[in-house]
Design a protein around this motif. Structure first.
Motif, PDB file in Angstrom:
ATOM      1  N   ALA A   1       0.826  -1.208   0.000  1.00 32.09           N
ATOM      2  CA  ALA A   1       0.000   0.000   0.000  1.00 32.09           C
ATOM      3  C   ALA A   1       0.860   1.258   0.000  1.00 32.09           C
ATOM      4  O   ALA A   1       0.580   2.230  -0.720  1.00 32.09           O
ATOM      5  CB  ALA A   1      -0.933  -0.006   1.217  1.00 32.09           C
ATOM      6  N   TYR A   2       1.953   1.246   0.800  1.00 27.98           N
ATOM      7  CA  TYR A   2       2.775   2.448   0.868  1.00 27.98           C
ATOM      8  C   TYR A   2       3.492   2.687  -0.469  1.00 27.98           C
ATOM      9  O   TYR A   2       3.578   3.822  -0.937  1.00 27.98           O
ATOM     10  CB  TYR A   2       3.796   2.338   2.001  1.00 27.98           C
ATOM     11  CG  TYR A   2       4.419   3.673   2.349  1.00 27.98           C
ATOM     12  CD1 TYR A   2       3.756   4.544   3.208  1.00 27.98           C
ATOM     13  CD2 TYR A   2       5.626   4.076   1.802  1.00 27.98           C
ATOM     14  CE1 TYR A   2       4.294   5.784   3.522  1.00 27.98           C
ATOM     15  CE2 TYR A   2       6.176   5.307   2.105  1.00 27.98           C
ATOM     16  CZ  TYR A   2       5.505   6.161   2.960  1.00 27.98           C
ATOM     17  OH  TYR A   2       6.036   7.392   3.251  1.00 27.98           O
ATOM     18  N   THR A   3       4.006   1.613  -1.085  1.00 26.68           N
ATOM     19  CA  THR A   3       4.705   1.768  -2.361  1.00 26.68           C
ATOM     20  C   THR A   3       3.757   2.282  -3.435  1.00 26.68           C
ATOM     21  O   THR A   3       4.132   3.136  -4.249  1.00 26.68           O
ATOM     22  CB  THR A   3       5.319   0.426  -2.792  1.00 26.68           C
ATOM     23  OG1 THR A   3       6.202  -0.032  -1.772  1.00 26.68           O
ATOM     24  CG2 THR A   3       6.093   0.573  -4.098  1.00 26.68           C
ATOM     25  N   ALA A   4       2.535   1.781  -3.452  1.00 27.07           N
ATOM     26  CA  ALA A   4       1.554   2.273  -4.424  1.00 27.07           C
ATOM     27  C   ALA A   4       1.283   3.764  -4.209  1.00 27.07           C
ATOM     28  O   ALA A   4       1.143   4.529  -5.175  1.00 27.07           O
ATOM     29  CB  ALA A   4       0.254   1.464  -4.309  1.00 27.07           C
ATOM     30  N   GLY A   5       1.236   4.194  -2.943  1.00 24.13           N
ATOM     31  CA  GLY A   5       1.040   5.613  -2.666  1.00 24.13           C
ATOM     32  C   GLY A   5       2.209   6.461  -3.136  1.00 24.13           C
ATOM     33  O   GLY A   5       2.015   7.558  -3.673  1.00 24.13           O
ATOM     34  N   VAL A   6       3.435   5.959  -2.955  1.00 20.72           N
ATOM     35  CA  VAL A   6       4.613   6.698  -3.419  1.00 20.72           C
ATOM     36  C   VAL A   6       4.576   6.845  -4.939  1.00 20.72           C
ATOM     37  O   VAL A   6       4.840   7.922  -5.486  1.00 20.72           O
ATOM     38  CB  VAL A   6       5.905   5.980  -2.975  1.00 20.72           C
ATOM     39  CG1 VAL A   6       7.127   6.665  -3.584  1.00 20.72           C
ATOM     40  CG2 VAL A   6       6.021   5.976  -1.454  1.00 20.72           C
ATOM     41  N   ARG A   7       4.250   5.775  -5.647  1.00 19.93           N
ATOM     42  CA  ARG A   7       4.183   5.838  -7.111  1.00 19.93           C
ATOM     43  C   ARG A   7       3.148   6.864  -7.555  1.00 19.93           C
ATOM     44  O   ARG A   7       3.392   7.663  -8.464  1.00 19.93           O
ATOM     45  CB  ARG A   7       3.842   4.470  -7.679  1.00 19.93           C
ATOM     46  CG  ARG A   7       4.975   3.469  -7.610  1.00 19.93           C
ATOM     47  CD  ARG A   7       4.555   2.106  -8.123  1.00 19.93           C
ATOM     48  NE  ARG A   7       4.032   2.161  -9.485  1.00 19.93           N
ATOM     49  CZ  ARG A   7       3.524   1.128 -10.142  1.00 19.93           C
ATOM     50  NH1 ARG A   7       3.456  -0.057  -9.536  1.00 19.93           N
ATOM     51  NH2 ARG A   7       3.085   1.263 -11.371  1.00 19.93           N
ATOM     52  N   ALA A   8       1.998   6.854  -6.916  1.00 17.82           N
ATOM     53  CA  ALA A   8       0.940   7.794  -7.298  1.00 17.82           C
ATOM     54  C   ALA A   8       1.386   9.233  -7.048  1.00 17.82           C
ATOM     55  O   ALA A   8       1.148  10.127  -7.890  1.00 17.82           O
ATOM     56  CB  ALA A   8      -0.338   7.471  -6.527  1.00 17.82           C
ATOM     57  N   ARG A   9       2.037   9.487  -5.929  1.00 17.61           N
ATOM     58  CA  ARG A   9       2.472  10.856  -5.627  1.00 17.61           C
ATOM     59  C   ARG A   9       3.557  11.321  -6.605  1.00 17.61           C
ATOM     60  O   ARG A   9       3.568  12.477  -7.035  1.00 17.61           O
ATOM     61  CB  ARG A   9       2.983  10.935  -4.187  1.00 17.61           C
ATOM     62  CG  ARG A   9       1.889  10.791  -3.134  1.00 17.61           C
ATOM     63  CD  ARG A   9       2.372  11.164  -1.747  1.00 17.61           C
ATOM     64  NE  ARG A   9       3.405  10.262  -1.239  1.00 17.61           N
ATOM     65  CZ  ARG A   9       3.158   9.138  -0.579  1.00 17.61           C
ATOM     66  NH1 ARG A   9       1.896   8.760  -0.357  1.00 17.61           N
ATOM     67  NH2 ARG A   9       4.132   8.379  -0.122  1.00 17.61           N
ATOM     68  N   LEU A  10       4.498  10.431  -6.937  1.00 15.03           N
ATOM     69  CA  LEU A  10       5.553  10.812  -7.878  1.00 15.03           C
ATOM     70  C   LEU A  10       4.980  11.082  -9.268  1.00 15.03           C
ATOM     71  O   LEU A  10       5.372  12.049  -9.938  1.00 15.03           O
ATOM     72  CB  LEU A  10       6.615   9.713  -7.944  1.00 15.03           C
ATOM     73  CG  LEU A  10       7.568   9.608  -6.749  1.00 15.03           C
ATOM     74  CD1 LEU A  10       8.480   8.397  -6.892  1.00 15.03           C
ATOM     75  CD2 LEU A  10       8.407  10.871  -6.606  1.00 15.03           C
ATOM     76  N   GLU A  11       4.064  10.235  -9.730  1.00 17.67           N
ATOM     77  CA  GLU A  11       3.465  10.459 -11.048  1.00 17.67           C
ATOM     78  C   GLU A  11       2.693  11.768 -11.077  1.00 17.67           C
ATOM     79  O   GLU A  11       2.729  12.501 -12.081  1.00 17.67           O
ATOM     80  CB  GLU A  11       2.559   9.281 -11.407  1.00 17.67           C
ATOM     81  CG  GLU A  11       3.343   8.015 -11.734  1.00 17.67           C
ATOM     82  CD  GLU A  11       2.449   6.819 -11.974  1.00 17.67           C
ATOM     83  OE1 GLU A  11       2.870   5.912 -12.710  1.00 17.67           O
ATOM     84  OE2 GLU A  11       1.313   6.797 -11.424  1.00 17.67           O
ATOM     85  N   ALA A  12       2.045  12.101  -9.974  1.00 23.81           N
ATOM     86  CA  ALA A  12       1.330  13.381  -9.913  1.00 23.81           C
ATOM     87  C   ALA A  12       2.294  14.563  -9.929  1.00 23.81           C
ATOM     88  O   ALA A  12       1.930  15.663 -10.363  1.00 23.81           O
ATOM     89  CB  ALA A  12       0.459  13.422  -8.650  1.00 23.81           C
ATOM     90  N   ALA A  13       3.547  14.338  -9.475  1.00 31.78           N
ATOM     91  CA  ALA A  13       4.558  15.398  -9.458  1.00 31.78           C
ATOM     92  C   ALA A  13       5.373  15.451 -10.745  1.00 31.78           C
ATOM     93  O   ALA A  13       6.367  16.178 -10.800  1.00 31.78           O
ATOM     94  CB  ALA A  13       5.486  15.198  -8.259  1.00 31.78           C
ATOM     95  N   GLY A  14       4.997  14.674 -11.765  1.00 31.57           N
ATOM     96  CA  GLY A  14       5.668  14.749 -13.052  1.00 31.57           C
ATOM     97  C   GLY A  14       6.689  13.666 -13.317  1.00 31.57           C
ATOM     98  O   GLY A  14       7.368  13.704 -14.350  1.00 31.57           O
ATOM     99  N   TRP A  15       6.812  12.683 -12.441  1.00 31.89           N
ATOM    100  CA  TRP A  15       7.751  11.587 -12.658  1.00 31.89           C
ATOM    101  C   TRP A  15       7.090  10.506 -13.517  1.00 31.89           C
ATOM    102  O   TRP A  15       5.881  10.317 -13.463  1.00 31.89           O
ATOM    103  CB  TRP A  15       8.185  10.973 -11.326  1.00 31.89           C
ATOM    104  CG  TRP A  15       9.007  11.891 -10.473  1.00 31.89           C
ATOM    105  CD1 TRP A  15       8.542  12.905  -9.683  1.00 31.89           C
ATOM    106  CD2 TRP A  15      10.421  11.891 -10.334  1.00 31.89           C
ATOM    107  NE1 TRP A  15       9.575  13.540  -9.058  1.00 31.89           N
ATOM    108  CE2 TRP A  15      10.752  12.936  -9.435  1.00 31.89           C
ATOM    109  CE3 TRP A  15      11.436  11.122 -10.863  1.00 31.89           C
ATOM    110  CZ2 TRP A  15      12.051  13.217  -9.073  1.00 31.89           C
ATOM    111  CZ3 TRP A  15      12.748  11.395 -10.511  1.00 31.89           C
ATOM    112  CH2 TRP A  15      13.051  12.436  -9.624  1.00 31.89           C
ATOM    113  N   THR A  16       7.928   9.794 -14.278  1.00 33.77           N
ATOM    114  CA  THR A  16       7.452   8.697 -15.118  1.00 33.77           C
ATOM    115  C   THR A  16       8.036   7.391 -14.604  1.00 33.77           C
ATOM    116  O   THR A  16       9.269   7.243 -14.551  1.00 33.77           O
ATOM    117  CB  THR A  16       7.866   8.902 -16.582  1.00 33.77           C
ATOM    118  OG1 THR A  16       7.318  10.136 -17.057  1.00 33.77           O
ATOM    119  CG2 THR A  16       7.373   7.750 -17.451  1.00 33.77           C
ATOM    120  N   VAL A  17       7.185   6.457 -14.217  1.00 35.04           N
ATOM    121  CA  VAL A  17       7.656   5.157 -13.736  1.00 35.04           C
ATOM    122  C   VAL A  17       8.168   4.355 -14.925  1.00 35.04           C
ATOM    123  O   VAL A  17       7.448   4.138 -15.904  1.00 35.04           O
ATOM    124  CB  VAL A  17       6.525   4.401 -13.012  1.00 35.04           C
ATOM    125  CG1 VAL A  17       6.986   2.994 -12.618  1.00 35.04           C
ATOM    126  CG2 VAL A  17       6.088   5.173 -11.771  1.00 35.04           C
TER     127      VAL A  17
END
Length: 506
Positions: A162-178
């Motif tokens: 759950a925490y990793t999914a939250g980190v991915r979502a926050r980074l993508e919202a900040a302009g990062w590309t996974v």
């Protein structure tokens, strides 16, 4: 001769300047003037610039003349290989300089913003600066210098998925590309594996920045070992212009190597006995660099997300070969330089003879000079014994608390000092805390008689044995990145028996 002089003086000035530039391919000497007169005499009236054929011939024969061995073809082949090695070193030097022009990792508000995106509301340790390129720990390649940031586990971070999914979502919202997500942890065939263990990792990019997030949870671990942590690695990928800058360094390196090889060849030509050893030394110098360069270029060097193609760190991959090449080249150039006595050697001999003659005619002055020299030598020996060799000549300085000087800002070396009266359990707990603080490969020094034990306390001189027995023992710690020191210090100073944590300058 008068006709030649007249031709040179009446020729087009642009043609003369062009010929003079081309004749610099020949070694200095009267040959240049002779060739200039011949070229001008043969040039048809009105010519303003050399022909292409003349340009090629003058450069080819001039370069050949600089080698000084008209009957040898082997010297041409050898010089070409030396020039190849010199070009590789030139490219490596340009690569090294180019990396120093790459933008540093984010600091200040930008770095704090990234940490707040990944770990909102948590105490984050680490970050800071890092070199552009570092060698991989196994020595097999290079990787981008990265800064590590981490947090201790909380109830939220222990819920790894759950925490990793939250980190991915926050980074993508900040302009990062996974760009990559690691597969789920598989310990099917691992003896003693704990089914409750969890690991989640992914990689993302934004512009020239790369980030790798990891969340480790090892269930059932004792408190002193820690049950894992959540971390992210941040690095700066190389700019698009670095490859061009790297290979722009090849021509000047090759040209300089060619010139120096030609100079050494001309100097050694009168001494045939030195030619063979010099050639062997040059071949060894080439073998130090060229194979290493070829291996660097054909290998991409990738082992994980932080690793880069090896050629991108050419200057770092060639460091050791360059040192070996430089030692051999310096030795050969020195041998070539001493083949003929310096021009001032006769003058120095005359001056030395005059000094000896004065001393013979004035014995009192000679005695006084010898006395002064003996006194100075004696005082030097006395100072050496008193300040360096005598036990107790050094008064050790024991650090206290957290010592983090500005000169250690980019250092990945640290020391942890623990009281000599600490129990074995306290030492074990302290070493476990070093691992929790992401201090890798700690080596312990507890014997005052062992080599290296006193190095943190005295740079020069000797410590009295009775004093050394009371000095704190210490660990030498290698940090994954320089910014981890603050987290290590906070973790260690809470341990019983620890007296100091020191960030060691490079």
């Amino acid at each position: 001769m008068n006709d030649l002089v007249t031709s040179s003086t009446t020729a087009d000035r642009r043609l003369l300047r062009a010929y003079r530039r081309l004749l610099r391919a020949y070694p200095p000497g009267p040959r240049r003037d002779e060739l200039l007169d011949t070229l001008v005499e043969c040039a048809p009236p009105g010519r303003r610039r050399p022909t292409l054929r003349e340009v090629v011939n003058l450069i080819r024969h001039g370069s050949r003349a600089r080698l000084g061995r008209p009957k040898s073809r082997g010297i041409v082949v050898l010089t070409l290989f030396v020039a190849l090695a010199g070009g590789c070193l030139g490219a490596g030097a340009a690569n090294w300089l180019g990396w120093h022009a790459v933008e540093p990792l984010p600091t200040g508000a930008e770095a704090a913003g990234i940490s707040a995106t990944v770990f909102p509301g948590l105490q984050v340790w680490g970050g800071g600066e890092a070199p552009g390129v570092v060698s991989q720990s196994d020595g097999e390649g290079i990787e981008y210098g990265y800064a590590v940031s981490w947090v201790k586990h909380t109830a939220a971070t222990r819920d790894v998925a759950a925490y990793t999914a939250g980190v991915r979502a926050r980074l993508e919202a900040a302009g990062w590309t996974v760009t990559g997500v690691d597969p789920a942890l598989d310990e099917t065939d691992v003896v003693g594996a704990n089914a409750a263990d969890r690991v989640e990792s992914f990689t993302a990019t934004r512009g020239a920045l790369g980030i790798r997030f990891n969340d480790y949870y090892w269930a059932g671990r004792p408190a002193y070992d820690g049950d894992g942590n959540a971390t992210y690695f941040l690095w700066q990928e190389p700019p698009s212009w670095l490859k061009t800058v790297t290979w722009l360094g090849f021509p000047p390196g090759a040209f300089l190597a060619w010139l120096l090889t030609g100079w050494a060849s001309r100097r050694l030509e009168p001494n045939p006995g030195m030619s063979a050893p010099a050639a062997i030394g040059a071949i060894l110098a080439v073998l130090c660099v060229v194979p290493a360069t070829l291996l660097t270029l054909v290998s991409d060097g990738r082992a994980d997300e932080t690793a880069g193609p090896t050629w991108q760190g050419l200057g770092f991959a060639l460091w050791t070969p360059a040192v070996l090449f430089g030692v051999l080249a310096a030795l050969l150039l020195f041998i070539a330089a001493v083949q003929r006595p310096p021009r001032r050697l006769p003058q120095w001999r005359r001056q030395a003879a005059q000094v000896l003659d004065v001393m013979r005619r004035r014995p009192r002055a000679a005695v006084a000079l010898v006395t002064v020299a003996s006194l100075v030598t004696g005082l030097g020996l006395y100072a050496l014994v008193i300040e360096q060799l005598r036990p107790g000549s050094c008064t050790p300085t024991v650090p206290a608390g957290i010592v983090d000087p500005p000169s250690a800002r980019t250092s990945d070396q640290a020391r942890v000092f623990i009281d000599r009266q600490a129990t074995e359990d306290q030492r074990n707990l302290a070493q476990a805390a070093i691992w929790r603080g992401l201090g890798g490969s700690p080596s312990f020094a507890g014997d005052p008689r062992a080599p290296g034990f006193l190095s943190p306390y005295c740079a020069r001189g000797r410590v009295d044995s009775a004093v050394a027995e009371k000095l704190p023992s210490h660990w030498s710690v290698e940090l994954a990145s320089p910014g981890l020191f603050a987290g290590l210090a906070a973790e260690m100073m809470a341990m019983p028996g620890v007296v100091a944590v020191q960030h060691v300058p490079d």
